[in-house]
Design a protein around this motif. Structure first.
Motif, PDB file in Angstrom:
ATOM      1  N   CYS A 210       1.428   2.801 -14.599  1.00  0.00           N
ATOM      2  CA  CYS A 210       0.683   3.661 -13.683  1.00  0.00           C
ATOM      3  C   CYS A 210       0.087   2.774 -12.592  1.00  0.00           C
ATOM      4  N   SER A 211      -0.287   3.370 -11.478  1.00  0.00           N
ATOM      5  CA  SER A 211      -0.804   2.594 -10.342  1.00  0.00           C
ATOM      6  C   SER A 211      -1.935   3.341  -9.645  1.00  0.00           C
ATOM      7  N   HIS A 212      -2.766   2.605  -8.977  1.00  0.00           N
ATOM      8  CA  HIS A 212      -3.735   3.157  -8.042  1.00  0.00           C
ATOM      9  C   HIS A 212      -3.938   2.110  -6.952  1.00  0.00           C
ATOM     10  N   THR A 213      -4.596   2.454  -5.859  1.00  0.00           N
ATOM     11  CA  THR A 213      -4.794   1.493  -4.771  1.00  0.00           C
ATOM     12  C   THR A 213      -6.250   1.038  -4.695  1.00  0.00           C
ATOM     13  N   ILE A 214      -6.400  -0.154  -4.149  1.00  0.00           N
ATOM     14  CA  ILE A 214      -7.709  -0.746  -3.876  1.00  0.00           C
ATOM     15  C   ILE A 214      -7.720  -1.130  -2.403  1.00  0.00           C
ATOM     16  N   ASP A 215      -8.723  -0.679  -1.682  1.00  0.00           N
ATOM     17  CA  ASP A 215      -8.855  -1.031  -0.266  1.00  0.00           C
ATOM     18  C   ASP A 215     -10.076  -1.912  -0.084  1.00  0.00           C
ATOM     19  N   ALA A 216      -9.933  -3.010   0.678  1.00  0.00           N
ATOM     20  CA  ALA A 216     -11.043  -3.931   0.907  1.00  0.00           C
ATOM     21  C   ALA A 216     -11.001  -4.456   2.335  1.00  0.00           C
ATOM     22  N   SER A 217     -12.172  -4.673   2.917  1.00  0.00           N
ATOM     23  CA  SER A 217     -12.285  -5.228   4.268  1.00  0.00           C
ATOM     24  C   SER A 217     -13.650  -5.885   4.418  1.00  0.00           C
ATOM     25  N   THR A 218     -13.773  -6.777   5.399  1.00  0.00           N
ATOM     26  CA  THR A 218     -15.073  -7.393   5.685  1.00  0.00           C
ATOM     27  C   THR A 218     -15.060  -7.999   7.074  1.00  0.00           C
ATOM     28  N   ASN A 219     -16.249  -8.089   7.692  1.00  0.00           N
ATOM     29  CA  ASN A 219     -16.384  -8.833   8.944  1.00  0.00           C
ATOM     30  C   ASN A 219     -16.962 -10.214   8.701  1.00  0.00           C
ATOM     31  N   PHE A 258       0.244  -5.636 -22.438  1.00  0.00           N
ATOM     32  CA  PHE A 258      -0.519  -4.880 -21.443  1.00  0.00           C
ATOM     33  C   PHE A 258      -0.906  -5.864 -20.339  1.00  0.00           C
ATOM     34  N   GLY A 259      -0.597  -5.491 -19.085  1.00  0.00           N
ATOM     35  CA  GLY A 259      -0.933  -6.375 -17.964  1.00  0.00           C
ATOM     36  C   GLY A 259      -0.895  -5.634 -16.641  1.00  0.00           C
ATOM     37  N   LEU A 260      -1.247  -6.354 -15.581  1.00  0.00           N
ATOM     38  CA  LEU A 260      -1.247  -5.743 -14.250  1.00  0.00           C
ATOM     39  C   LEU A 260      -0.863  -6.787 -13.215  1.00  0.00           C
ATOM     40  N   ASN A 261      -0.442  -6.325 -12.052  1.00  0.00           N
ATOM     41  CA  ASN A 261      -0.282  -7.186 -10.884  1.00  0.00           C
ATOM     42  C   ASN A 261      -0.441  -6.358  -9.617  1.00  0.00           C
ATOM     43  N   LEU A 262      -0.353  -7.029  -8.439  1.00  0.00           N
ATOM     44  CA  LEU A 262      -0.540  -6.349  -7.152  1.00  0.00           C
ATOM     45  C   LEU A 262       0.709  -6.503  -6.288  1.00  0.00           C
ATOM     46  N   LYS A 263       1.891  -6.395  -6.910  1.00  0.00           N
ATOM     47  CA  LYS A 263       3.144  -6.658  -6.214  1.00  0.00           C
ATOM     48  C   LYS A 263       4.116  -5.486  -6.287  1.00  0.00           C
ATOM     49  N   ASN A 264       5.164  -5.598  -5.481  1.00  0.00           N
ATOM     50  CA  ASN A 264       6.280  -4.662  -5.558  1.00  0.00           C
ATOM     51  C   ASN A 264       7.260  -5.208  -6.598  1.00  0.00           C
ATOM     52  N   ALA A 266      10.454  -5.016  -9.580  1.00  0.00           N
ATOM     53  CA  ALA A 266      11.783  -4.445  -9.843  1.00  0.00           C
ATOM     54  C   ALA A 266      11.946  -4.062 -11.303  1.00  0.00           C
ATOM     55  N   THR A 267      11.267  -4.793 -12.189  1.00  0.00           N
ATOM     56  CA  THR A 267      11.397  -4.526 -13.632  1.00  0.00           C
ATOM     57  C   THR A 267      10.017  -4.439 -14.260  1.00  0.00           C
ATOM     58  N   PRO A 268       9.507  -3.228 -14.422  1.00  0.00           N
ATOM     59  CA  PRO A 268      10.058  -1.944 -13.977  1.00  0.00           C
ATOM     60  C   PRO A 268       9.865  -1.760 -12.472  1.00  0.00           C
ATOM     61  N   ASP A 269      10.527  -0.783 -11.920  1.00  0.00           N
ATOM     62  CA  ASP A 269      10.501  -0.545 -10.471  1.00  0.00           C
ATOM     63  C   ASP A 269       9.221   0.210 -10.104  1.00  0.00           C
ATOM     64  N   VAL A 270       8.145  -0.522  -9.978  1.00  0.00           N
ATOM     65  CA  VAL A 270       6.837   0.076  -9.703  1.00  0.00           C
ATOM     66  C   VAL A 270       6.054  -0.855  -8.783  1.00  0.00           C
ATOM     67  N   GLY A 271       4.975  -0.315  -8.186  1.00  0.00           N
ATOM     68  CA  GLY A 271       4.075  -1.130  -7.380  1.00  0.00           C
ATOM     69  C   GLY A 271       4.460  -1.218  -5.923  1.00  0.00           C
ATOM     70  N   ALA A 272       3.685  -1.999  -5.161  1.00  0.00           N
ATOM     71  CA  ALA A 272       3.915  -2.191  -3.721  1.00  0.00           C
ATOM     72  C   ALA A 272       3.214  -3.469  -3.285  1.00  0.00           C
ATOM     73  N   GLU A 273       3.684  -4.028  -2.180  1.00  0.00           N
ATOM     74  CA  GLU A 273       3.067  -5.228  -1.623  1.00  0.00           C
ATOM     75  C   GLU A 273       1.741  -4.880  -0.942  1.00  0.00           C
ATOM     76  N   PRO A 274       0.775  -5.810  -0.909  1.00  0.00           N
ATOM     77  CA  PRO A 274      -0.450  -5.574  -0.138  1.00  0.00           C
ATOM     78  C   PRO A 274      -0.095  -5.315   1.319  1.00  0.00           C
ATOM     79  N   THR A 313      -1.991  -2.364  -4.208  1.00  0.00           N
ATOM     80  CA  THR A 313      -1.547  -1.439  -5.250  1.00  0.00           C
ATOM     81  C   THR A 313      -1.654  -2.145  -6.596  1.00  0.00           C
ATOM     82  N   ALA A 314      -2.609  -1.701  -7.399  1.00  0.00           N
ATOM     83  CA  ALA A 314      -2.795  -2.259  -8.741  1.00  0.00           C
ATOM     84  C   ALA A 314      -1.880  -1.495  -9.700  1.00  0.00           C
ATOM     85  N   THR A 315      -0.935  -2.198 -10.288  1.00  0.00           N
ATOM     86  CA  THR A 315       0.032  -1.572 -11.199  1.00  0.00           C
ATOM     87  C   THR A 315      -0.164  -2.120 -12.612  1.00  0.00           C
TER      88      THR A 315
END
Length: 341
Positions: A210-219, A258-264, A266-274, A313-315
């Motif tokens: 499963c995935s959800h997104t995290i948005d972050a910004s700063t000046n 059980f694990g996570l990453n923030l990448k696109n 292929a195995t499995p075909d999930v996620g997205a690049e920042p 995208t946290a997957t």
């Protein structure tokens, strides 16, 4: 103006940024600016690489072999303004006091404040009005709001002392300026697209994700850091599903993971690049098809400088074995963002 004796001096005053002002009775109105001035590209104290533009009129139309410009704090003395440096002074090609400024030699005496321009062949000014001497590479003095003088003498001799032709005196000042300042409040933006992420029904023959997104910004000029904290692995009562470890592992069906990453991936075909901004995934969470998890928490993303919003995208992926006990497995992950002020 005709050739004058050494005792005849044309006198005018100027400021560093305004045209010269003649000495007039207090009741006399000046309808138009005078034609003689000493202008500085900036009058701020201690500023370097400054251009001094001397503009003169009533110039005698006869041959000269020397132009001597003395920058002084006292009229008639070789005492330059405190802090001034003319070591690197040079004659700019836009000068028009003499027809061919490139043929004139410049000598600057930083001790006395004298800049001498000489040409053994001599030249005659092309006009008696709006004649300019443009000197570059001067460092302003260090004392503000004090009157200083530019004394200009022209001579029909390269010794810059005999056979005088014209003499002028102008005034200028240095300033320390007016500081205009405003603050930009440090800001930090952070949001999650969801507060839950369902892995569905776990299986020993396929990987759940499963995935959800995290948005972050700063000046903030030093950027931000995103990290997480987790009390435990996926657990159900006293049972748990082992994590992939802090260094990560590839997904392997039939093995508890059980694990996570923030990448696109292929195995499995999930996620997205920042995407967007200048943020990037951190080590162990920045490799496609490798998933990590650390119950002690870890940094997962950062920006090293100012960044508009970056979407991560946290997957999450989970695998079980045939021996994994039945139950509803869950964990709570707390994400934290810190600006690097």
């Amino acid at each position: 103006m005709r050739r004058v004796s050494p005792g005849r001096i044309l006198t005018s005053l100027s400021s560093a940024v305004l045209t010269a002002g003649l000495l007039l009775p207090a009741s006399t109105a000046l309808a138009t600016p005078p034609s003689n001035s000493e202008r500085l590209s900036t009058p701020q104290i201690n500023s370097s690489s400054i251009t001094y533009t001397t503009t003169l009129s009533s110039v005698t139309l006869s041959g000269i072999k020397c132009i001597n410009l003395r920058l002084t704090d006292t009229i008639g003395s070789n005492s330059k303004p405190t802090g001034m440096d003319i070591t690197s002074a040079s004659l700019d090609g836009s000068s028009n006091y003499i027809p061919t400024p490139g043929s004139w030699s410049l000598s600057a005496n930083n001790s006395t404040g004298n800049v001498s321009l000489t040409d053994a062949g001599g030249e005659t000014p092309a006009s008696s009005t709006a004649r300019t001497i443009v000197l570059t590479g001067i460092t302003n003095g260090s004392v503000a709001d004090t009157t200083y003088y530019a004394e200009i003498g022209t001579y029909d001799n390269t010794d810059c002392s005999t056979s005088p032709v014209d003499m002028f005196r102008l005034a200028f000042v240095f300033t320390d300026g007016v500081l205009v300042a405003g603050d930009v409040t440090p800001s930090l933006g952070f949001s999650l697209s969801s507060t839950s992420c369902s892995l569905g029904t776990l299986s020993s023959v396929s990987t759940s994700s499963c995935s959800h997104t995290i948005d972050a910004s700063t000046n903030a000029s030093s950027g931000y850091t995103i990290s997480y904290l987790a009390a435990a692995d996926l657990t159900s009562g006293s049972n748990s599903i082992s994590d992939s470890g802090s260094s990560g592992a590839t997904s392997a069906t039939g093995t508890e993971q059980f694990g996570l990453n923030l990448k696109n991936n292929a195995t499995p075909d999930v996620g997205a690049e920042p995407s967007g901004g200048s943020g990037a995934a951190s080590a162990h969470y920045d490799t496609a098809d490798t998933f990590s998890f650390n119950t002690s928490g870890a940094e997962i993303a950062n920006s090293t400088g100012f960044s508009t919003s970056t979407t991560y995208t946290a997957t999450y992926v989970a695998n079980i074995s045939t021996g994994t006990k039945a139950g509803t497995y869950a964990t709570t992950i707390i994400y934290n963002v810190t600006a690097n002020y």
